[in-house]
Write an enzyme that holds these catalytic residues in place. Sequence first.
Site, mmCIF file in Angstrom:
data_model
loop_
_atom_site.group_PDB
_atom_site.id
_atom_site.type_symbol
_atom_site.label_atom_id
_atom_site.label_comp_id
_atom_site.label_asym_id
_atom_site.label_seq_id
_atom_site.Cartn_x
_atom_site.Cartn_y
_atom_site.Cartn_z
ATOM 1 N N GLY A 25 33.008 20.011 -42.470
ATOM 2 C CA GLY A 25 31.579 19.859 -42.245
ATOM 3 C C GLY A 25 30.866 21.096 -42.758
ATOM 4 N NE ARG A 26 31.447 26.442 -39.392
ATOM 5 C CZ ARG A 26 30.761 26.607 -38.250
ATOM 6 N NH1 ARG A 26 29.625 27.258 -38.268
ATOM 7 N NH2 ARG A 26 31.249 26.144 -37.113
ATOM 8 C CE1 TYR A 59 29.207 21.046 -36.226
ATOM 9 C CE2 TYR A 59 29.691 22.679 -37.901
ATOM 10 C CZ TYR A 59 30.021 21.517 -37.223
ATOM 11 O OH TYR A 59 31.157 20.836 -37.548
ATOM 12 N NE ARG A 99 26.626 27.994 -36.229
ATOM 13 C CZ ARG A 99 26.965 29.187 -36.644
ATOM 14 N NH1 ARG A 99 26.059 29.999 -37.168
ATOM 15 N NH2 ARG A 99 28.192 29.615 -36.555
ATOM 16 C CB CYS A 134 10.143 30.046 -21.336
ATOM 17 S SG CYS A 134 8.455 29.772 -21.874
#
Length: 411
Positions: free
Chosen positions: A264-265, A362, A301, A333
């Site tokens: 994927g990455r 991601y 991430r 916040c």
Amino acid sequence: MGQGILSRIAAAVGTPTFVYDLAAIRRQFQGLDSALGAVPHRICYSVKANSNLAVLHFLRTLGASADIVSGGELARVLRAGFAPGDVVFSGVGKTLQEIESAIGAGVGLINLESGAELDLVADTAARLGRVASVGMRINPDVTTKTHPYTQTGGKGMKFGIPLDEVSEVACRAADRKSVVLRSVGMHVGSQITDPSPYREGARKLEAVVEQLRAAGINSLQSVDVGGGLGISYNDDPGPRPEDFAAAVQGLAKTTGLRLLTEPGRFLVGNAGTLLARVLYRKRSGGRDIVVVDAGMNDLLRPSLYGAHHDIRVLEPGAPADDSAAVDVVGPLCESGDFLGLDRRLPGAGVGALLEIRGAGAYAFSMSSQYNSRPRAAEVVVEGGRYAVARTRETIEDLFRGEASEPAWSTT
Ligand SMILES: Cc1ncc(COP(=O)(O)O)c(C=O)c1O
């Protein structure tokens, strides 16, 4: 991607916006494909990394198959035009409904994670009058030197069938008429930069194949070495696909099976960038703080894994004191809402356009509407042109399916 086109996109589409460079995806795909060229193989793109339809469609045109983990991802890959037979369905908690959809669609492989899942898949296929091709994802008891949250191959983790149960589950699969065991595989983790876990896992898969063949199971067609190949998130060279190939190709050669991999990455991570603008600057406790319009709901991430993303100034903002390093934070916040800490960023005054790099994987796929923030737009770029691949959510999108006056159930 050049500064010119990114500035044009920011002006036309606004910020925060994810931008994906299709040429970079093509380079990564072709690099991996040719590294694996010595053995029959299939690259099953792991959709969870970036499930944008335009990205999926592009990877399909390059020749990718798909690795999915939910009914939603199944719908996405079918919408993007993948043939069901080119889809591998992984995932530790498939529901009955997802299994029915996968069998009904005719997906190429359902990767089983337990004996109980085998029973459910076999019963469902029998009820639907189908024969389901299944694989077994084993837990090879291989650990990786990655963030604990991205390790998946160690003993005691929720993933895969423990090695000492593999024979029993395989024999039960062989006894069922409604399934045929086509593959054994693993997925040991993510952002792996050293090939040794692949080498170790491949040795274990090879032993499993031998063990199953010795038990009379001769239906296997492929071995699946999973995804996880890492990338560089800074200027260092990243892991080389040739080293990954060298670690896993022997498995295909000795077993005579086709190699499946589920990156994927590696394919999309460095093809993406997140554009954001500086809203405010402030000084607190001796630290210079740059508040931007993208936050942890857009790019989780850094908050989740402490991950590093390079940040660059594309267009300078209002003059500011640039002498010190700054913390780049989002508007949410949460104190954990930051994109980069302690960075040298001359020019990052109010109004500056920043790019947060390495945001192709991601990133949007993990984004949320936390703090009731509409999700960002996604844009694809190729050959100096760009196209909006997903429009920015509107405030109205935040209310989908909600009612301020609930319709109370009377049963
Ligand atoms: C089963 C499986 N395959 C492939 C992948 C893709 O991993 P990566 O993006 O690190 O290549 C994952 C990620 O979690 C996964 O769980």
